[in-house]
Design an enzyme around this catalytic site. Structure first.
Site, short mmCIF file in Angstrom:
data_model
loop_
_atom_site.label_atom_id
_atom_site.label_comp_id
_atom_site.label_asym_id
_atom_site.label_seq_id
_atom_site.Cartn_x
_atom_site.Cartn_y
_atom_site.Cartn_z
N LYS A 47 -0.77 1.60 4.77
CA LYS A 47 -0.57 2.83 4.69
C LYS A 47 -1.60 3.66 3.60
O LYS A 47 -1.76 4.83 3.50
CB LYS A 47 0.91 3.09 4.04
CG LYS A 47 1.32 2.97 2.73
CD LYS A 47 2.52 3.60 2.44
CE LYS A 47 2.87 3.55 0.86
NZ LYS A 47 3.20 2.50 0.46
N HIS A 175 8.98 -4.37 -5.41
CA HIS A 175 7.58 -3.23 -5.80
C HIS A 175 8.08 -2.77 -6.97
O HIS A 175 8.92 -1.98 -7.06
CB HIS A 175 7.67 -2.31 -4.68
CG HIS A 175 6.15 -1.55 -4.52
ND1 HIS A 175 5.71 -0.99 -5.51
CD2 HIS A 175 5.15 -1.73 -3.36
CE1 HIS A 175 4.50 -0.58 -5.17
NE2 HIS A 175 4.19 -1.19 -4.05
N GLU A 247 1.56 -7.24 -1.72
CA GLU A 247 1.10 -5.99 -0.86
C GLU A 247 0.22 -5.18 -1.63
O GLU A 247 0.63 -4.15 -1.83
CB GLU A 247 2.37 -5.55 -0.25
CG GLU A 247 3.46 -6.44 0.34
CD GLU A 247 4.82 -5.92 0.41
OE1 GLU A 247 5.08 -4.70 -0.27
OE2 GLU A 247 5.66 -6.56 1.10
C1 LIG Z 1 3.15 1.56 -0.60
C2 LIG Z 1 3.68 0.26 -0.65
C3 LIG Z 1 2.59 -0.79 -1.05
C4 LIG Z 1 1.24 -0.49 -1.45
O1 LIG Z 1 1.46 -0.13 -2.87
P1 LIG Z 1 0.13 0.14 -3.78
O2 LIG Z 1 0.55 0.79 -5.20
O3 LIG Z 1 -0.97 0.98 -3.25
O4 LIG Z 1 -0.45 -1.38 -4.36
C5 LIG Z 1 3.02 -2.06 -0.96
N1 LIG Z 1 4.20 -2.39 -0.45
C6 LIG Z 1 5.25 -1.38 -0.07
C7 LIG Z 1 6.55 -1.80 0.53
C8 LIG Z 1 4.84 -0.19 -0.16
O5 LIG Z 1 5.51 0.74 0.21
#
Ligand SMILES: *Cc1c(COP(=O)(O)O)cnc(C)c1O
Length: 407
Positions: A47, A175, A247
């Site tokens: 994304k 996260h 991620e």
């Molecule tokens: C947006 C998102 C990410 C990426 O986050 P960054 O801050 O760009 O590294 C990873 N995992 C999930 C579930 C997300 O929603």
């Protein structure tokens, strides 16, 4: 410079704003990841920037992919990626998307509530589930905990429900929030994940996946990697057959893209009507908050322009920068919310037709840009860069038979 010459020769659309993507930066970030976090497998968060060449490059470099929708899953599968290299990391998915994932062979997916478990039991009973736990995201620019994450206290109940439904739960994810400026958020999060692993064992599961999410920043990556690595050693000392994945989104792409914009209008010293507190010179550029600069509204980014050309010359004298004054920079739409910089120091003598540049425009920009008011989303020009990794990037993309401009 070419765009300037073409615009000067009245070539239509030559003054359009454009991104420059230096793919060697993505390559270098991957090298940096492998050097600092060799024990953690990156699954790129699509994304953040689903640019087709970024995806191809990362596919060839061997990363996995974090997808949040069937659209993203299909984009990644189209590259020939094996579905086992995808995690469907959206804890709240439409039932049709869960069925779509089942059909595509994407088994690894996150959840954080009981309703989702019932949904998955119906739509994809063979799924390998990862429980997304809530962590302290107060040290992040974009806090995700208000929307997602199971509080630790709810995890035993969720695991009991999963068992009753005959579902396989294989691990834990979290996260810390996007744009995490305090590396120590990862310590607290890994500690909670450890507690969730122990809850899994009590529920009769053998967890094998720890997903430490995204939130990695370019600026403090080495520090974060050190802190995270320490926390992993502390709470998962022998790893016990646990595969650790992450991620990252922003980390891979933020610095790889820059944006060049054209000054399409200028307003200065138009008389007494203007507020004395407002900068005296207003520049209007051809991308704005409805386009690439949506990152200002959605991602809380602050952007800083630099001068690419002044009065038609790309040799901008130091002295001109020293005479910089308070200016404001506006996007092209008819909406007054379309303000890119409310106050910034720039030479007041920039002319219509001059160019400004913005660096670090790769994360959460193009992907959410709209065509509001009839302004097109700015196109991307690709380069493999001149530095380390350029040859590798070229070879990788040639393998994809991609038509990429590699000068
Ligand atoms: C947006 C998102 C990410 C990426 O986050 P960054 O801050 O760009 O590294 C990873 N995992 C999930 C579930 C997300 O929603």
């Amino acid at each position: 410079m070419r765009a300037y010459r073409l615009a000067a020769a009245n070539v239509p659309d030559a003054e359009k704003a454009f991104f420059v993507a230096d793919l060697s930066v993505v390559y270098a970030q991957h090298e940096r990841w492998k050097r600092c976090l060799p024990q953690v497998e990156p699954f790129y968060a699509v994304k953040c920037n689903p640019d087709p060449y970024v995806l191809r490059l990362l596919a060839a470099l061997g990363t996995g992919f974090d997808c949040a929708s069937n659209g993203e899953i299909n984009e990644v599968l189209k590259l020939g990626i094996d579905p086992s290299r995808i995690i469907f990391a959206n804890p709240c998915k439409a039932a049709s998307f869960v069925r779509g994932a089942a059909k595509a062979g994407v088994d690894l997916m996150t959840f954080d509530n009981a309703d989702e478990l019932h949904k998955v039991a119906r739509a994809h009973p063979g799924a390998r589930l990862v429980v997304r736990i809530l962590t302290d995201d107060s040290k992040s620019v974009c806090r995700l905990g208000i929307k997602f994450g199971a509080p630790l206290a709810s995890v035993p109940g969720l695991l009991a429900t999963a068992r009753a439904l005959g579902l396989d739960v294989v691990g834990v994810s979290f996260h810390v929030g996007s744009g995490c400026y305090d590396a120590h958020a990862f310590v607290d999060a890994v500690a909670r994940a450890r507690a969730a692993f122990d809850m899994g064992r009590e529920a009769g599961y053998v967890f094998s996946v720890l997903d430490v999410g995204g939130g990695f920043e370019d600026g403090n990556f080495e520090e974060t990697a050190g802190v995270l690595g320490g926390a992993l050693d502390l709470y998962f000392p022998e790893r016990e057959g646990v595969r650790v994945i992450a991620e990252p989104g922003r980390f891979y792409v933020a610095r790889a893209f820059s944006l060049a914009v054209n000054i399409i209008a200028r307003r200065a010293g138009d008389g007494g009507e203007m507020d004395a507190d407002q900068p005296a010179v207003m520049y209007y550029i051809n991308d704005g908050v409805y386009g690439a600069f949506n990152c200002i509204l959605f991602d809380h980014q602050r952007v800083q322009p630099y001068v690419l050309s002044l009065g038609g010359s790309f040799h901008v004298p130091e002295a001109a920068m020293e005479r910089a004054e308070r200016c404001s920079v506006w996007g092209p739409t008819c909406d007054s919310i379309d303000c890119v910089c409310a106050e910034v120091r720039l030479p007041g003598a920039l002319q219509v037709g001059d160019w400004l540049g913005f660096e670090g425009m790769g994360a959460y920009t193009i992907c959410a840009a709209s065509g509001f008011n009839g302004f097109e989303v700015s196109a991307v020009v690709y380069t493999c860069g001149g530095g380390p990794g350029a040859a590798e990037v070229r070879a990788v993309l040639a393998g994809f038979a991609a038509r990429v401009d590699c000068r």
